[in-house]
Design an enzyme around this catalytic site. Sequence first.
Site, mmCIF file in Angstrom:
data_model
loop_
_atom_site.group_PDB
_atom_site.id
_atom_site.type_symbol
_atom_site.label_atom_id
_atom_site.label_comp_id
_atom_site.label_asym_id
_atom_site.label_seq_id
_atom_site.Cartn_x
_atom_site.Cartn_y
_atom_site.Cartn_z
ATOM 1 N N TYR A 155 50.423 11.686 -11.814
ATOM 2 C CA TYR A 155 49.378 12.549 -12.388
ATOM 3 C C TYR A 155 49.629 14.028 -12.014
ATOM 4 C CZ TYR A 155 44.656 12.899 -14.485
ATOM 5 O OH TYR A 155 43.581 13.152 -15.292
ATOM 6 N N LYS A 162 42.187 18.457 -12.246
ATOM 7 C CA LYS A 162 40.935 17.678 -12.180
ATOM 8 C C LYS A 162 40.135 18.023 -10.922
ATOM 9 C CE LYS A 162 40.788 15.112 -15.935
ATOM 10 N NZ LYS A 162 39.930 15.569 -17.047
HETATM 11 P P1 NAD Z 1 42.308 12.221 -26.130
HETATM 12 O O1 NAD Z 1 43.738 12.629 -26.276
HETATM 13 O O2 NAD Z 1 41.754 11.307 -27.150
HETATM 14 O O3 NAD Z 1 41.375 13.510 -25.989
HETATM 15 C C1 NAD Z 1 41.800 14.718 -25.405
HETATM 16 C C2 NAD Z 1 41.180 15.829 -26.234
HETATM 17 O O4 NAD Z 1 41.442 17.113 -25.655
HETATM 18 C C3 NAD Z 1 41.730 15.876 -27.675
HETATM 19 O O5 NAD Z 1 40.688 15.653 -28.591
HETATM 20 C C4 NAD Z 1 42.247 17.289 -27.798
HETATM 21 O O6 NAD Z 1 41.995 17.836 -29.078
HETATM 22 C C5 NAD Z 1 41.428 18.024 -26.742
HETATM 23 N N1 NAD Z 1 42.025 19.306 -26.405
HETATM 24 C C6 NAD Z 1 43.254 19.524 -25.867
HETATM 25 N N2 NAD Z 1 43.460 20.862 -25.778
HETATM 26 C C7 NAD Z 1 42.328 21.465 -26.259
HETATM 27 C C8 NAD Z 1 41.948 22.821 -26.432
HETATM 28 N N3 NAD Z 1 42.755 23.840 -26.095
HETATM 29 N N4 NAD Z 1 40.717 23.083 -26.951
HETATM 30 C C9 NAD Z 1 39.893 22.074 -27.313
HETATM 31 N N5 NAD Z 1 40.197 20.771 -27.176
HETATM 32 C C10 NAD Z 1 41.417 20.472 -26.661
HETATM 33 O O7 NAD Z 1 42.225 11.545 -24.673
HETATM 34 P P2 NAD Z 1 40.992 11.045 -23.753
HETATM 35 O O8 NAD Z 1 41.608 10.145 -22.755
HETATM 36 O O9 NAD Z 1 39.873 10.573 -24.588
HETATM 37 O O10 NAD Z 1 40.615 12.371 -22.969
HETATM 38 C C11 NAD Z 1 39.291 12.871 -22.852
HETATM 39 C C12 NAD Z 1 38.979 13.270 -21.419
HETATM 40 O O11 NAD Z 1 38.923 12.096 -20.613
HETATM 41 C C13 NAD Z 1 40.023 14.186 -20.760
HETATM 42 O O12 NAD Z 1 39.362 15.140 -19.954
HETATM 43 C C14 NAD Z 1 40.779 13.218 -19.875
HETATM 44 O O13 NAD Z 1 41.427 13.848 -18.790
HETATM 45 C C15 NAD Z 1 39.627 12.347 -19.415
HETATM 46 N N6 NAD Z 1 39.999 11.071 -18.789
HETATM 47 C C16 NAD Z 1 40.822 10.216 -19.440
HETATM 48 C C17 NAD Z 1 41.190 9.033 -18.815
HETATM 49 C C18 NAD Z 1 42.139 8.085 -19.487
HETATM 50 O O14 NAD Z 1 42.744 7.244 -18.791
HETATM 51 N N7 NAD Z 1 42.301 8.160 -20.810
HETATM 52 C C19 NAD Z 1 40.691 8.704 -17.544
HETATM 53 C C20 NAD Z 1 39.830 9.603 -16.908
HETATM 54 C C21 NAD Z 1 39.484 10.792 -17.544
#
Ligand code: NAD
Length: 256
Positions: A155, A162
């Site tokens: 990560y 984060k």
């Molecule tokens: P995802 O790829 O579906 O979503 C990520 C989003 O970030 C996308 O919609 C993208 O358009 C947006 N993004 C990126 N750059 C941007 C910018 N400059 N302006 C506006 N939007 C922007 O993936 P996800 O896993 O649904 O991610 C959503 C959140 O959940 C993130 O913060 C991620 O770190 C967090 N998260 C994910 C996981 C996992 O395992 N998937 C676990 C814990 C936390």
Amino acid sequence: MGMLEGKSLLITGVLMDSSIAFHVAKLAQEEGANVVLTSFGRQFRLTQAIAKRLPGGGAPVVQLDVTNAEDLAGLADAVREHTDGLDGVLHSIGFAPQSVMGGNFLAGEWPDVATAIEISAFSLKSLAVAAKPLLRKGSSVVGLTFDAQFAWPVYDWMGVAKAAFEATARYLARDLGPDGIRVNLVAAGPIRTTAAKSIPGFAEMEEGWSARAPLGWDVSDPEPTARTCAALLSDWFPGTTAEIVHVDGGVHAMGQ
Ligand code: NAD
């Protein structure tokens, strides 16, 4: 009556129907909320197409790249075309260049680390401030983290981003609390989304999660995480702010 009946929510981060934000938007509509989405650049049309799969048959999409000052300055007016005010905002945004993830922590260069921190951490402040003119007393800002207390495999600098994100949420909670605005995070376990799959070696992070989780864990199911986000966006956590709720099957509290 739905848990979010009559609420208006701004939901960022719907990229695909695997996105955590898509599942929050879906539940929110099912629970009675009026939902406005954000997207930007080449992803904009994709978000519009994916929105048609929501139970409400769609949702308006407004322009927001969290690194773009014009987008941020115009956000409140753009959202106002669809709703008078907001009761909640979901921050579901994360990005780091490949060069600063994947087990190459020591080689991380500042410009790429800065990009990760700007988009993944500072953006929580940018989004909350941009939406503030619309946020009503009693409203809720919710974001998604991956427990930043630990150094995880692969990560790397996203983990540092984060940690900054979690600290940003605490300071926002301090400064928005007097206006009756709550700020809370959900620390989700690994879920197979576009962002997750873009982390080189993500399989190492999901490996063994289910075995360590007292409740078990399904990496292909965003629903438990989305439910908790929806609950935090509702009126059912009225005295809770600056909190991080773990939705990870219980892994955070287990020894090896
Ligand atoms: P995802 O790829 O579906 O979503 C990520 C989003 O970030 C996308 O919609 C993208 O358009 C947006 N993004 C990126 N750059 C941007 C910018 N400059 N302006 C506006 N939007 C922007 O993936 P996800 O896993 O649904 O991610 C959503 C959140 O959940 C993130 O913060 C991620 O770190 C967090 N998260 C994910 C996981 C996992 O395992 N998937 C676990 C814990 C936390």
